[in-house]
Design a protein around this motif. Structure first.
Motif, PDB file in Angstrom:
ATOM      1  N   ALA A  53       1.018  -1.241  -0.301  1.00 41.30           N
ATOM      2  CA  ALA A  53       0.325  -0.660  -0.079  1.00 41.30           C
ATOM      3  C   ALA A  53       1.045   1.247   0.220  1.00 41.30           C
ATOM      4  O   ALA A  53       0.371   2.629  -0.289  1.00 41.30           O
ATOM      5  CB  ALA A  53      -1.226  -0.452   0.867  1.00 41.30           C
ATOM      6  N   LYS A  54       2.037   1.171   0.950  1.00 41.12           N
ATOM      7  CA  LYS A  54       2.996   1.793   0.563  1.00 41.12           C
ATOM      8  C   LYS A  54       3.495   2.856  -1.233  1.00 41.12           C
ATOM      9  O   LYS A  54       3.833   3.519  -0.902  1.00 41.12           O
ATOM     10  CB  LYS A  54       4.276   2.154   1.466  1.00 41.12           C
ATOM     11  N   GLU A  55       3.667   1.474  -1.665  1.00 40.66           N
ATOM     12  CA  GLU A  55       4.219   1.764  -2.789  1.00 40.66           C
ATOM     13  C   GLU A  55       2.902   2.516  -3.662  1.00 40.66           C
ATOM     14  O   GLU A  55       2.901   3.119  -4.663  1.00 40.66           O
ATOM     15  CB  GLU A  55       4.292   0.461  -3.296  1.00 40.66           C
ATOM     16  N   GLY A  56       1.471   1.798  -3.644  1.00 39.05           N
ATOM     17  CA  GLY A  56       0.311   2.865  -4.416  1.00 39.05           C
ATOM     18  C   GLY A  56      -0.297   3.029  -3.623  1.00 39.05           C
ATOM     19  O   GLY A  56      -0.376   3.851  -3.071  1.00 39.05           O
ATOM     20  N   GLY A  57      -1.129   2.124  -2.755  1.00 40.25           N
ATOM     21  CA  GLY A  57      -2.370   2.686  -1.539  1.00 40.25           C
ATOM     22  C   GLY A  57      -3.389   1.700  -0.970  1.00 40.25           C
ATOM     23  O   GLY A  57      -3.441   0.501  -1.274  1.00 40.25           O
ATOM     24  N   TYR A  58      -4.372   2.203  -0.616  1.00 37.04           N
ATOM     25  CA  TYR A  58      -5.240   1.443   0.080  1.00 37.04           C
ATOM     26  C   TYR A  58      -6.148   1.790   0.554  1.00 37.04           C
ATOM     27  O   TYR A  58      -6.960   3.196   0.573  1.00 37.04           O
ATOM     28  CB  TYR A  58      -4.924   0.808   1.824  1.00 37.04           C
ATOM     29  N   THR A  59      -7.721   1.469   0.199  1.00 39.30           N
ATOM     30  CA  THR A  59      -8.491   1.771  -0.030  1.00 39.30           C
ATOM     31  C   THR A  59      -9.914   1.287   1.145  1.00 39.30           C
ATOM     32  O   THR A  59     -10.083  -0.226   0.446  1.00 39.30           O
ATOM     33  CB  THR A  59      -9.634   2.598  -1.333  1.00 39.30           C
ATOM     34  N   HIS A  60     -10.929   1.421   1.009  1.00 34.59           N
ATOM     35  CA  HIS A  60     -12.436   0.455   1.735  1.00 34.59           C
ATOM     36  C   HIS A  60     -12.932   0.385   0.533  1.00 34.59           C
ATOM     37  O   HIS A  60     -12.809   1.445  -0.891  1.00 34.59           O
ATOM     38  CB  HIS A  60     -13.465   1.385   2.420  1.00 34.59           C
ATOM     39  N   ALA A  61     -13.568  -0.248  -0.225  1.00 35.42           N
ATOM     40  CA  ALA A  61     -14.275  -1.013  -0.996  1.00 35.42           C
ATOM     41  C   ALA A  61     -15.768  -1.908  -0.274  1.00 35.42           C
ATOM     42  O   ALA A  61     -15.649  -1.950   0.175  1.00 35.42           O
ATOM     43  CB  ALA A  61     -13.792  -1.791  -1.687  1.00 35.42           C
ATOM     44  N   TYR A  62     -16.142  -2.038  -1.595  1.00 37.67           N
ATOM     45  CA  TYR A  62     -17.082  -2.852  -1.424  1.00 37.67           C
ATOM     46  C   TYR A  62     -17.593  -3.574  -2.440  1.00 37.67           C
ATOM     47  O   TYR A  62     -16.881  -4.021  -3.433  1.00 37.67           O
ATOM     48  CB  TYR A  62     -18.455  -1.787  -1.231  1.00 37.67           C
ATOM     49  N   VAL A  63     -18.564  -4.751  -1.960  1.00 41.04           N
ATOM     50  CA  VAL A  63     -19.278  -5.682  -2.684  1.00 41.04           C
ATOM     51  C   VAL A  63     -21.152  -5.753  -2.421  1.00 41.04           C
ATOM     52  O   VAL A  63     -21.709  -4.969  -1.194  1.00 41.04           O
ATOM     53  CB  VAL A  63     -18.710  -7.282  -2.219  1.00 41.04           C
ATOM     54  N   GLY A  64     -21.085  -6.187  -3.673  1.00 41.26           N
ATOM     55  CA  GLY A  64     -22.818  -6.251  -2.890  1.00 41.26           C
ATOM     56  C   GLY A  64     -23.983  -5.935  -4.229  1.00 41.26           C
ATOM     57  O   GLY A  64     -24.934  -5.668  -3.475  1.00 41.26           O
ATOM     58  N   GLY A  65     -23.073  -5.710  -5.154  1.00 41.05           N
ATOM     59  CA  GLY A  65     -23.751  -4.078  -6.421  1.00 41.05           C
ATOM     60  C   GLY A  65     -24.546  -3.418  -5.214  1.00 41.05           C
ATOM     61  O   GLY A  65     -24.379  -2.957  -4.060  1.00 41.05           O
ATOM     62  N   GLU A  66     -25.992  -3.086  -5.783  1.00 36.51           N
ATOM     63  CA  GLU A  66     -26.442  -1.453  -5.606  1.00 36.51           C
ATOM     64  C   GLU A  66     -27.549  -2.125  -4.735  1.00 36.51           C
ATOM     65  O   GLU A  66     -28.509  -3.284  -4.901  1.00 36.51           O
ATOM     66  CB  GLU A  66     -27.749  -1.268  -6.364  1.00 36.51           C
ATOM     67  N   LYS A  67     -26.892  -1.664  -3.192  1.00 33.96           N
ATOM     68  CA  LYS A  67     -28.065  -1.977  -2.007  1.00 33.96           C
ATOM     69  C   LYS A  67     -29.338  -2.348  -2.548  1.00 33.96           C
ATOM     70  O   LYS A  67     -30.295  -0.658  -2.841  1.00 33.96           O
ATOM     71  CB  LYS A  67     -27.969  -1.937  -0.553  1.00 33.96           C
ATOM     72  N   ASN A  68     -30.435  -2.572  -2.496  1.00 35.73           N
ATOM     73  CA  ASN A  68     -32.251  -2.955  -2.937  1.00 35.73           C
ATOM     74  C   ASN A  68     -32.743  -2.108  -4.748  1.00 35.73           C
ATOM     75  O   ASN A  68     -32.934  -2.069  -4.158  1.00 35.73           O
ATOM     76  CB  ASN A  68     -32.575  -1.938  -2.269  1.00 35.73           C
ATOM     77  N   GLY A  69     -31.130  -2.820  -5.226  1.00 36.24           N
ATOM     78  CA  GLY A  69     -31.393  -2.428  -6.226  1.00 36.24           C
ATOM     79  C   GLY A  69     -31.588  -3.059  -7.385  1.00 36.24           C
ATOM     80  O   GLY A  69     -31.379  -4.853  -6.561  1.00 36.24           O
ATOM     81  N   TYR A  70     -31.135  -3.353  -8.744  1.00 33.65           N
ATOM     82  CA  TYR A  70     -31.171  -4.232  -9.692  1.00 33.65           C
ATOM     83  C   TYR A  70     -29.922  -4.496  -9.739  1.00 33.65           C
ATOM     84  O   TYR A  70     -30.021  -6.147 -10.196  1.00 33.65           O
ATOM     85  CB  TYR A  70     -31.941  -3.429 -11.151  1.00 33.65           C
ATOM     86  N   SER A  71     -29.205  -4.295  -9.332  1.00 32.30           N
ATOM     87  CA  SER A  71     -28.271  -5.370  -9.225  1.00 32.30           C
ATOM     88  C   SER A  71     -27.151  -5.539  -8.026  1.00 32.30           C
ATOM     89  O   SER A  71     -25.944  -6.008  -7.842  1.00 32.30           O
ATOM     90  CB  SER A  71     -27.168  -4.502  -9.745  1.00 32.30           C
ATOM     91  N   GLU A  72     -28.111  -5.591  -6.561  1.00 34.81           N
ATOM     92  CA  GLU A  72     -27.599  -6.184  -5.589  1.00 34.81           C
ATOM     93  C   GLU A  72     -27.697  -8.210  -5.483  1.00 34.81           C
ATOM     94  O   GLU A  72     -27.974  -8.544  -6.154  1.00 34.81           O
ATOM     95  CB  GLU A  72     -29.620  -6.697  -4.920  1.00 34.81           C
TER      96      GLU A  72
END
Length: 411
Positions: A53-72
């Motif tokens: 991460a020190k060379e590039g980066g770290y970030t929060h991310a997500y899974v699960g598509g659009e919550k309560n949406g068409y892509s959940e």
């Protein structure tokens, strides 16, 4: 005079040869470490992940598509893997559980893109789980263009002689160790252009013990395994002047109450993370919360692979490296007016908005997109009056100079 020009040309050519030889093609490695929510990865000491991460980066991310949406999308392992592989959510790739019943191979995996782009590029899968190669990647299947994996080390979960099963999941730890060893050796020896390493033991400890010392210890073990991959990449860089890019993520988080389960749409089950050494990380990566789907488009960029327009229009992911025009599309339909929103990354750019009212792509056919608007990106919104309000599906594409995004409205 003519002869001197030839000599000059020869000298210039000779001088240019070393320069060209020094250019290195980027090799890409992605790693899925199973079932570690972002809150846990930030509690446990992970020196190798930190160094990357020190060379590039770290970030929060997500899974699960659009919550309560068409892509959940279920926060389940194979579902998450395929979202990364295809850059799409489950409503498109059609993997809804670990049984992997009927993947929709019309949404290509990163491996097929590589082989269709250049069959000479080498690919590898190092996995604790055989289905990753045979079902998700679909090696050798007619539906995947009979694409092959050049180097594969997997299926060890079926070898009960070398890795005897017991009441505990220690055999999975031993397989992970073996996978890591073989991956490091293969990277040093074979240097595949695209590699996937999958490690399972962390999820097993999460299921068995939940939020616990055992789970934390499994994460520490995983970090040491990442260290072995780092050493292999460093070897190739030093000995062969290769540029190695690594993306590390997880497929889902943990159940909010005790950390044992997953599969639902709670914040913690959706909360994941990405670690990478990529140098050209953009503000979408740094300032937003990207999804697991956003890794694949970045890898395509690093490998200099450009999908067709039709394929780009179907990808849900936004590249986390390089320039982008637009991200975070949403749309709603009310009384015949389609309202479309987005986040602009090039405010003065002209964006094109297209609509399709079919989903032929899912069947391997073509959708007819109609240009319905051109807008200045900084507006962040467009409203489209629809002539026919009885149509059930609108597929919306917002196209910019550097990327396109899509969203759906179903009624």
């Amino acid at each position: 005079m003519k002869k001197s020009h030839n000599i000059l040309f020869l000298l210039v050519s000779i001088l240019l040869i070393p320069s060209c030889a020094q250019e290195s093609r980027t090799k890409v490695l992605f790693v899925i470490v199973d079932g570690i929510s972002s809150d846990i990865i930030e509690k446990v000491a992970t020196p190798n992940l930190d160094a990357i991460a020190k060379e590039g980066g770290y970030t929060h991310a997500y899974v699960g598509g659009e919550k309560n949406g068409y892509s959940e999308t279920p926060t389940i392992s194979a579902v998450g893997y395929n979202s990364l592989l295809t850059g799409t959510w489950a409503n498109k790739h059609n993997v809804w559980g670990n049984s992997i019943k009927e993947p929709n191979y019309n949404y290509w995996t990163i491996f097929r893109y590589v082989k269709e782009s250049n069959p000479d590029l080498k690919t590898a899968v190092y996995s604790t789980w055989l289905d990753n190669r045979t079902k998700l990647v679909g090696e050798g299947l007619a539906k995947t263009g009979n694409s092959n994996i050049d180097y594969s080390y997997d299926g060890y979960e079926h070898d009960t002689i070398t890795f005897p099963h017991g009441d505990t999941r220690i055999y999975i730890h031993k397989i992970d160790e073996h996978i890591t060893k073989e991956a490091a050796k293969s990277i040093k020896r074979d240097a595949p252009d695209l590699s996937w390493v999958y490690l399972e033991y962390t999820d097993d400890m999460g299921h068995q013990y939940g939020d616990s010392e055992q789970f934390h210890d499994a994460i520490k073990i995983m970090d040491k395994q990442i260290g072995k991959l780092r050493e292999a990449m460093a070897y190739r860089k030093e000995k062969h002047n290769e540029n190695w890019e690594i993306y590390i993520t997880t497929d889902h988080g943990r159940h909010a109450s005790n950390g044992m389960g997953h599969g639902g749409q709670s914040d913690r089950e959706r909360a994941t993370w990405i670690v990478t050494n990529a140098k050209d990380l953009n503000s979408y990566f740094m300032d937003e919360t990207p999804g697991i789907i956003d890794i694949m488009p970045a890898m395509l960029r690093s490998l200099h692979i450009t999908p067709t327009t039709e394929q780009v229009y179907e990808m849900d992911g936004v590249p986390i490296t390089g320039k982008i025009s637009v991200a975070k599309p949403t749309a709603s339909l009310h009384k015949g007016v389609l309202t479309i929103d987005w986040k602009s990354y090039v405010p003065d750019e002209n964006l094109k908005i297209y609509l399709a009212t079919t989903n032929n792509f899912s069947e391997g056919k073509k959708d007819e997109y109609k240009l319905v608007a051109e807008v200045i990106s900084k507006k962040g919104e467009a409203r489209i009056s629809l002539e026919n309000t009885s149509i059930k599906l609108y597929k919306i594409v917002i196209e910019g100079k550097y990327n396109s995004v899509n969203t759906w409205v179903e009624q």
